[in-house]
Design a protein around this motif. Sequence first.
Motif, PDB file in Angstrom:
ATOM      1  N   GLY A 191      20.607  98.266 -55.838  1.00 25.38           N
ATOM      2  CA  GLY A 191      19.425  99.069 -55.517  1.00 25.38           C
ATOM      3  C   GLY A 191      18.850  98.692 -54.163  1.00 25.38           C
ATOM      4  O   GLY A 191      18.548  99.559 -53.329  1.00 25.38           O
TER       5      GLY A 191
ATOM      6  N   VAL B 287      16.815  90.624 -49.716  1.00 25.61           N
ATOM      7  CA  VAL B 287      16.574  90.661 -51.164  1.00 25.61           C
ATOM      8  C   VAL B 287      17.631  89.793 -51.849  1.00 25.61           C
ATOM      9  O   VAL B 287      18.830  89.951 -51.620  1.00 25.61           O
ATOM     10  CB  VAL B 287      16.617  92.094 -51.728  1.00 25.61           C
ATOM     11  CG1 VAL B 287      16.470  92.076 -53.254  1.00 25.61           C
ATOM     12  CG2 VAL B 287      15.502  92.953 -51.108  1.00 25.61           C
TER      13      VAL B 287
ATOM     14  N   ILE C  36      15.236  98.251 -55.541  1.00 23.14           N
ATOM     15  CA  ILE C  36      14.742  99.206 -54.541  1.00 23.14           C
ATOM     16  C   ILE C  36      13.300  98.868 -54.171  1.00 23.14           C
ATOM     17  O   ILE C  36      12.935  98.810 -52.987  1.00 23.14           O
ATOM     18  CB  ILE C  36      14.845 100.654 -55.086  1.00 23.14           C
ATOM     19  CG1 ILE C  36      16.323 101.039 -55.246  1.00 23.14           C
ATOM     20  CG2 ILE C  36      14.114 101.636 -54.170  1.00 23.14           C
ATOM     21  CD1 ILE C  36      16.539 102.384 -55.904  1.00 23.14           C
TER      22      ILE C  36
ATOM     23  N   GLU D  26      12.565  88.951 -50.553  1.00 21.13           N
ATOM     24  CA  GLU D  26      12.102  89.174 -51.923  1.00 21.13           C
ATOM     25  C   GLU D  26      13.113  88.506 -52.853  1.00 21.13           C
ATOM     26  O   GLU D  26      14.321  88.748 -52.747  1.00 21.13           O
ATOM     27  CB  GLU D  26      12.027  90.686 -52.217  1.00 21.13           C
ATOM     28  CG  GLU D  26      10.833  91.349 -51.592  1.00 21.13           C
ATOM     29  CD  GLU D  26       9.502  90.877 -52.186  1.00 21.13           C
ATOM     30  OE1 GLU D  26       9.369  90.837 -53.419  1.00 21.13           O
ATOM     31  OE2 GLU D  26       8.597  90.517 -51.389  1.00 21.13           O
TER      32      GLU D  26
ATOM     33  N   ALA E 238      11.744  96.025 -54.466  1.00 25.48           N
ATOM     34  CA  ALA E 238      11.691  94.757 -53.721  1.00 25.48           C
ATOM     35  C   ALA E 238      12.116  94.991 -52.270  1.00 25.48           C
ATOM     36  O   ALA E 238      11.513  94.441 -51.340  1.00 25.48           O
ATOM     37  CB  ALA E 238      12.606  93.733 -54.386  1.00 25.48           C
ATOM     38  N   ALA E 239      13.139  95.822 -52.094  1.00 30.18           N
ATOM     39  CA  ALA E 239      13.615  96.093 -50.736  1.00 30.18           C
ATOM     40  C   ALA E 239      12.528  96.800 -49.923  1.00 30.18           C
ATOM     41  O   ALA E 239      12.311  96.471 -48.753  1.00 30.18           O
ATOM     42  CB  ALA E 239      14.890  96.937 -50.785  1.00 30.18           C
ATOM     43  N   ILE E 240      11.837  97.740 -50.549  1.00 32.29           N
ATOM     44  CA  ILE E 240      10.770  98.447 -49.822  1.00 32.29           C
ATOM     45  C   ILE E 240       9.720  97.438 -49.349  1.00 32.29           C
ATOM     46  O   ILE E 240       9.265  97.479 -48.202  1.00 32.29           O
ATOM     47  CB  ILE E 240      10.140  99.543 -50.713  1.00 32.29           C
ATOM     48  CG1 ILE E 240      11.158 100.667 -50.943  1.00 32.29           C
ATOM     49  CG2 ILE E 240       8.852 100.098 -50.090  1.00 32.29           C
ATOM     50  CD1 ILE E 240      10.720 101.736 -51.925  1.00 32.29           C
ATOM     51  N   LYS E 241       9.369  96.505 -50.226  1.00 28.49           N
ATOM     52  CA  LYS E 241       8.354  95.501 -49.856  1.00 28.49           C
ATOM     53  C   LYS E 241       8.772  94.701 -48.630  1.00 28.49           C
ATOM     54  O   LYS E 241       8.013  94.552 -47.675  1.00 28.49           O
ATOM     55  CB  LYS E 241       8.186  94.518 -51.024  1.00 28.49           C
ATOM     56  CG  LYS E 241       7.137  94.902 -52.023  1.00 28.49           C
ATOM     57  CD  LYS E 241       6.772  93.634 -52.798  1.00 28.49           C
ATOM     58  CE  LYS E 241       6.422  93.936 -54.212  1.00 28.49           C
ATOM     59  NZ  LYS E 241       6.773  92.899 -55.166  1.00 28.49           N
ATOM     60  N   VAL E 242       9.992  94.183 -48.679  1.00 24.70           N
ATOM     61  CA  VAL E 242      10.406  93.309 -47.578  1.00 24.70           C
ATOM     62  C   VAL E 242      10.652  94.132 -46.316  1.00 24.70           C
ATOM     63  O   VAL E 242      10.338  93.675 -45.200  1.00 24.70           O
ATOM     64  CB  VAL E 242      11.613  92.423 -47.978  1.00 24.70           C
ATOM     65  CG1 VAL E 242      12.831  93.238 -48.331  1.00 24.70           C
ATOM     66  CG2 VAL E 242      11.978  91.436 -46.884  1.00 24.70           C
TER      67      VAL E 242
END
Lengths: 333, 401
Positions: free
Chosen positions: B81, B37, A91, B65, A93-97
């Motif tokens: 996630g 991701v 989650i 990411e 990592a997804a927010i970052k990208v």
Amino acid sequence: MKAAEEYPGLYEYANFELPQEELFLPGHGLCAGCTIGVIARHMLKVLGPDTIVVNPTGCAEVSTVVYPRTNWAVPWMHVAFGNGGSVASGIEAAIKVLKRRGVIDPNRKINVVVFAGDGGTADIGFQALSGMFERGHKVIYVMYDNEGYMNTGIQRSGTTPFGASATTAPAGRKVPGNVTHKKPMAAIAAAHGIPYVATANPAYVHDMVYKFKKAAEAEGPSFLHILQSCTPGWRFEPKYAIRVLELATETGYWVNYEIDHGEFRVTLPVPKRKPVKCFLELQGRFKHLKPEEVEAIQAVIDRDVEEINRIVGKEVIGPVDPSLPCITPRGAR
Amino acid sequence: MTAQLVAPKERKVAQKRIALTGNHAVALAVKMARVEVIAAYPITPQTPVVERLAEYVNNGELDAEYIPVESEHSAMSAVIGASAMGARTFTETSSQGLYHMYENLPIAVGLRLPVVMGMAVRTISAPINVWGDYSDVMAMRELGWIIYVTQSAQEAFDTVIQAYRVAEDSRVHLPAVVAYDGFWTSHVLQPLDVPEDEEEVVRYAPITRSWVKLDVDNPAQLGAVGTPEWYWEIRWQAVEALRTSLKVIQEADEEYGKVFGRSYGILTPYRLEDAELAIVAYGSIFGIVKKVVDRLRREGVRSGALKLRVLRPWPGDMIKKLLEHVDKVAVIDRAINHGGPLYGPMAVEIAATIQKPVYNVLATIGMRAIDSDMIYDAAVKIHRGLWAPNTPYTVGLRGYE
Ligand SMILES: Cc1ncc(C[n+]2csc(CCOP(=O)(O)OP(=O)(O)O)c2C)c(N)n1
């Protein structure tokens, strides 16, 4: 670890105002006297609506999100028991990208929280937790520690204390209940070198909420180890839910501290301790202990307290004072 | 050649021919799909995929990411996630890695997350064997994932791109796996055509973000407790979505053919129209199966072949129609269904579909090499009535037949 500076006396109470708004909603299925709700409610008051909660399997999950109802007014997710750390990693990592790609406003601060029990943290979820720390995901990991697998009916976990009777470590003629010692999760978390680690206790709400705030401000992973009283598991009357937690701190069984960028600080000093038997006596899970076993537990606490005082460089947790009454009347403290 | 047979002649999108291994072809497809991701854990024979993706990310060729997780359990958890957050995700595994993920595989289905996973297939322990057979992916059949099995580097490349379009379609919202032979495809350098302009790929398969997500402005609860009053209905929606996906898979494949000039169908029939003997197979061996068919035809045996490309959802009606008129159906299975009604998983499913006995042939287990002569011998035995249907036969196993 650096010794704490001059201790200001009381911890920084009421440094910020808690909002009226409830994000952990009433009407849950937690047991009477369960303090999971106290933790979750204050956690969300501090973290606010821009928070995503990952909740591994356990009491909190089964009691608060029974479809089609929910007690969480924020996005909430359950995946499995052993993967809170890795689901949150994904989650985060997804927010970052998604921020980089303009899908989410890059200036928006979204908290990612794992709200997990002791089994989901210290045992089955340990690997995922360690991986998350190691990779430095900005996730607030909140471990509510009721010292057993309570959702499945009081089996021992890696944080069940010595001497407690659990259904998979029952007090028998040969063995006085659980024979292992509590896994020191906060110390293990700190050993990963993450920016913020703390222990907390819902009986001391101001201390606890301050730690939520600091965890949210940490620039990397943070870990909060929070003691949580469990009526059926610890076997006390529901009215003692907070009292038993106070005794945990008053006896030195549980020490509230924080490790902020490696700096260790006891946030709740106890000038004079009550004997641990005060904490044990209130609970059915320790009823079988013989006096020499209680003494053995006291000896372990004495050693731990000595170690903490040594780290701090002064006596933040005082000696046992047998003249103190186990139960202090309210307001007399 | 099959692909080219089905494909329309004109190519709308400019393409260049390059040479890549199957693994690197998959990594390129993932990059062109602009995945957001990636969670990765190495295991032979898929490792080059996650290594190549790490290079893409570290070189700035792909803005994603990359989470180098500490296990496959965490790899699947992390993409679940990330997908729940609305990101396009990828992971890849093989063999024990899939089994280590297993707990989380049905969860991606129940949460309706369009995770795409690659799989360079490999057999399972024990004894430990890192080489290719289909024991891993076959263990996913009951879980609700879309399962593609591909024959070549080109097909794996094209199918990964199709899989994103299908999985993220609002009629579907299900995870998908794209499998291809460990080593025989994953490690063999093959020619393939890829679009010159990568944007074409995202134009064909735009990130829809149409599934239910974690959104602080619109809070939803993903994975709530499903009591007996609710679980079945919610699960059944996933069952229905998988059924519906067959149509979407077909549409996506046809559209892919129009844009990129290659399509594969749900199944690939070969000289089946008047066949009396059919050989059903999957994966890279389909090439030699076709050779066997040609040889048998030259010798006067009306034979044909059928390649399975989509195992889930099971294209039962199509299979029935294609095999209706065939007297003898042999199924070459590349995984063992230990102690099952038939010893190969696809043999069981084909037999249940056509409601006729099938010739149950096991081959390539643990990547035991076979050649077209060995398949030819098996086919001749079946044709001459020397083998009985509904009995397991092995090709290439010493001391048994
Ligand atoms: C569940 C699973 N995932 C991945 C693998 C593939 N695998 C085999 S050995 C290995 C790495 C071993 O590394 P390490 O433990 O450091 O030992 P070393 O090879 O360095 O001696 C991996 C990833 C596997 N066998 N099983």
